[in-house]
Design a protein around this motif. Sequence first.
Motif, PDB file in Angstrom:
ATOM      1  N   GLY A  49     -19.793 -39.293  59.875  1.00 31.30           N
ATOM      2  CA  GLY A  49     -18.501 -38.689  60.169  1.00 31.30           C
ATOM      3  C   GLY A  49     -17.934 -38.034  58.919  1.00 31.30           C
ATOM      4  O   GLY A  49     -18.206 -38.468  57.806  1.00 31.30           O
ATOM      5  N   VAL A  50     -17.127 -37.004  59.099  1.00 30.67           N
ATOM      6  CA  VAL A  50     -16.619 -36.238  57.960  1.00 30.67           C
ATOM      7  C   VAL A  50     -15.097 -36.317  57.902  1.00 30.67           C
ATOM      8  O   VAL A  50     -14.417 -36.155  58.909  1.00 30.67           O
ATOM      9  CB  VAL A  50     -17.057 -34.759  58.042  1.00 30.67           C
ATOM     10  CG1 VAL A  50     -16.461 -33.953  56.902  1.00 30.67           C
ATOM     11  CG2 VAL A  50     -18.560 -34.650  58.034  1.00 30.67           C
ATOM     12  N   SER A  51     -14.595 -36.572  56.713  1.00 31.75           N
ATOM     13  CA  SER A  51     -13.168 -36.510  56.437  1.00 31.75           C
ATOM     14  C   SER A  51     -12.942 -35.375  55.440  1.00 31.75           C
ATOM     15  O   SER A  51     -13.647 -35.273  54.438  1.00 31.75           O
ATOM     16  CB  SER A  51     -12.676 -37.827  55.845  1.00 31.75           C
ATOM     17  OG  SER A  51     -11.313 -37.720  55.488  1.00 31.75           O
ATOM     18  N   THR A  52     -11.967 -34.536  55.731  1.00 25.44           N
ATOM     19  CA  THR A  52     -11.681 -33.386  54.883  1.00 25.44           C
ATOM     20  C   THR A  52     -10.250 -33.479  54.366  1.00 25.44           C
ATOM     21  O   THR A  52      -9.345 -33.833  55.110  1.00 25.44           O
ATOM     22  CB  THR A  52     -11.827 -32.079  55.686  1.00 25.44           C
ATOM     23  OG1 THR A  52     -13.126 -32.022  56.243  1.00 25.44           O
ATOM     24  CG2 THR A  52     -11.611 -30.871  54.812  1.00 25.44           C
ATOM     25  N   ALA A  53     -10.069 -33.163  53.111  1.00 24.43           N
ATOM     26  CA  ALA A  53      -8.725 -33.113  52.538  1.00 24.43           C
ATOM     27  C   ALA A  53      -8.674 -31.958  51.545  1.00 24.43           C
ATOM     28  O   ALA A  53      -9.705 -31.543  51.011  1.00 24.43           O
ATOM     29  CB  ALA A  53      -8.388 -34.420  51.835  1.00 24.43           C
ATOM     30  N   LEU A  79     -15.902 -35.790  52.723  1.00 21.06           N
ATOM     31  CA  LEU A  79     -16.523 -37.100  52.564  1.00 21.06           C
ATOM     32  C   LEU A  79     -17.220 -37.490  53.866  1.00 21.06           C
ATOM     33  O   LEU A  79     -16.611 -37.444  54.936  1.00 21.06           O
ATOM     34  CB  LEU A  79     -15.483 -38.172  52.224  1.00 21.06           C
ATOM     35  CG  LEU A  79     -14.736 -38.043  50.907  1.00 21.06           C
ATOM     36  CD1 LEU A  79     -13.732 -39.174  50.766  1.00 21.06           C
ATOM     37  CD2 LEU A  79     -15.692 -38.029  49.744  1.00 21.06           C
ATOM     38  N   ALA A  80     -18.490 -37.871  53.762  1.00 23.55           N
ATOM     39  CA  ALA A  80     -19.217 -38.417  54.904  1.00 23.55           C
ATOM     40  C   ALA A  80     -19.104 -39.927  54.824  1.00 23.55           C
ATOM     41  O   ALA A  80     -19.301 -40.523  53.771  1.00 23.55           O
ATOM     42  CB  ALA A  80     -20.678 -37.986  54.861  1.00 23.55           C
ATOM     43  N   PHE A  81     -18.764 -40.555  55.963  1.00 23.90           N
ATOM     44  CA  PHE A  81     -18.549 -41.992  55.951  1.00 23.90           C
ATOM     45  C   PHE A  81     -19.240 -42.647  57.139  1.00 23.90           C
ATOM     46  O   PHE A  81     -19.557 -42.003  58.127  1.00 23.90           O
ATOM     47  CB  PHE A  81     -17.046 -42.317  55.974  1.00 23.90           C
ATOM     48  CG  PHE A  81     -16.330 -41.786  57.185  1.00 23.90           C
ATOM     49  CD1 PHE A  81     -16.137 -42.579  58.295  1.00 23.90           C
ATOM     50  CD2 PHE A  81     -15.847 -40.497  57.207  1.00 23.90           C
ATOM     51  CE1 PHE A  81     -15.477 -42.091  59.409  1.00 23.90           C
ATOM     52  CE2 PHE A  81     -15.184 -39.990  58.310  1.00 23.90           C
ATOM     53  CZ  PHE A  81     -15.006 -40.793  59.422  1.00 23.90           C
ATOM     54  N   ILE A 121     -18.684 -44.886  51.999  1.00 29.79           N
ATOM     55  CA  ILE A 121     -18.868 -43.451  51.838  1.00 29.79           C
ATOM     56  C   ILE A 121     -20.356 -43.207  51.619  1.00 29.79           C
ATOM     57  O   ILE A 121     -20.965 -43.813  50.751  1.00 29.79           O
ATOM     58  CB  ILE A 121     -18.054 -42.920  50.636  1.00 29.79           C
ATOM     59  CG1 ILE A 121     -16.565 -43.230  50.808  1.00 29.79           C
ATOM     60  CG2 ILE A 121     -18.287 -41.423  50.449  1.00 29.79           C
ATOM     61  CD1 ILE A 121     -15.913 -42.601  52.012  1.00 29.79           C
ATOM     62  N   LYS A 122     -20.917 -42.313  52.423  1.00 30.04           N
ATOM     63  CA  LYS A 122     -22.341 -42.036  52.315  1.00 30.04           C
ATOM     64  C   LYS A 122     -22.635 -40.824  51.432  1.00 30.04           C
ATOM     65  O   LYS A 122     -23.698 -40.741  50.830  1.00 30.04           O
ATOM     66  CB  LYS A 122     -22.934 -41.821  53.706  1.00 30.04           C
ATOM     67  CG  LYS A 122     -22.802 -43.051  54.591  1.00 30.04           C
ATOM     68  CD  LYS A 122     -23.490 -42.854  55.873  1.00 30.04           C
ATOM     69  CE  LYS A 122     -24.722 -43.723  55.812  1.00 30.04           C
ATOM     70  NZ  LYS A 122     -25.607 -43.583  56.911  1.00 30.04           N
ATOM     71  N   GLN A 130      -6.569 -38.820  49.426  1.00 30.32           N
ATOM     72  CA  GLN A 130      -6.070 -38.272  50.684  1.00 30.32           C
ATOM     73  C   GLN A 130      -7.163 -38.319  51.757  1.00 30.32           C
ATOM     74  O   GLN A 130      -6.898 -38.693  52.896  1.00 30.32           O
ATOM     75  CB  GLN A 130      -5.600 -36.833  50.456  1.00 30.32           C
ATOM     76  CG  GLN A 130      -4.932 -36.196  51.635  1.00 30.32           C
ATOM     77  CD  GLN A 130      -4.482 -34.765  51.315  1.00 30.32           C
ATOM     78  OE1 GLN A 130      -4.786 -34.223  50.258  1.00 30.32           O
ATOM     79  NE2 GLN A 130      -3.785 -34.167  52.244  1.00 30.32           N
ATOM     80  N   ALA A 131      -8.395 -37.976  51.411  1.00 34.23           N
ATOM     81  CA  ALA A 131      -9.502 -38.018  52.366  1.00 34.23           C
ATOM     82  C   ALA A 131      -9.785 -39.447  52.825  1.00 34.23           C
ATOM     83  O   ALA A 131     -10.059 -39.690  54.002  1.00 34.23           O
ATOM     84  CB  ALA A 131     -10.759 -37.403  51.743  1.00 34.23           C
ATOM     85  N   VAL A 132      -9.686 -40.409  51.908  1.00 32.89           N
ATOM     86  CA  VAL A 132      -9.884 -41.817  52.271  1.00 32.89           C
ATOM     87  C   VAL A 132      -8.776 -42.276  53.215  1.00 32.89           C
ATOM     88  O   VAL A 132      -9.031 -42.997  54.183  1.00 32.89           O
ATOM     89  CB  VAL A 132      -9.943 -42.704  50.999  1.00 32.89           C
ATOM     90  CG1 VAL A 132      -9.885 -44.175  51.352  1.00 32.89           C
ATOM     91  CG2 VAL A 132     -11.202 -42.399  50.216  1.00 32.89           C
TER      92      VAL A 132
END
Length: 147
Positions: free
Chosen positions: A37-41, A56-58, A65-66, A106-108
């Motif tokens: 999954g991707v988180s963008t900030a 961030l890929a998690f 975090i991968k 922020q992404a976390v």
Amino acid sequence: MKIIIVLILLYLANFGTSYYLHKKYVASQRRVRQYGGVSTARTKGGFTKKGKIVLLAFDDEEEIIKYGEKFEGITVFSKFEKIEGIEGLTLDEVESKFADEEVIIQAVQYIREREKDVDSEVDEKSEEEQVDEIVENKAIEADNTIV
């Protein structure tokens, strides 16, 4: 007339650089998405301040975090670069290790909010299922009393 031509050329240059940056962003997002999954900030830059974008890929289950990439720069000629030392860290470890990087924090936080949203959706579904069961039970009771 010359001013109009210059304005049109500036508009086309702006469009071209925006398109170029968008293509780089999409390519990086595809690359990061392969890991999970991707988180963008992002943080906005200014005339003298660098803007930043983090992907961030998690892993949902283990909360680690991968993989991560960061774009940092003033111009569109900057590149997405791998974030060193972020792979395999838990969300808490990332927050402590990268405390000075506002965009990573922020992404976390977006990952944590996503987990809360998923949990609340599960709770909502279970409530809906409970309501459906009650309605079905009432319908069965009504059928039994008629007969």
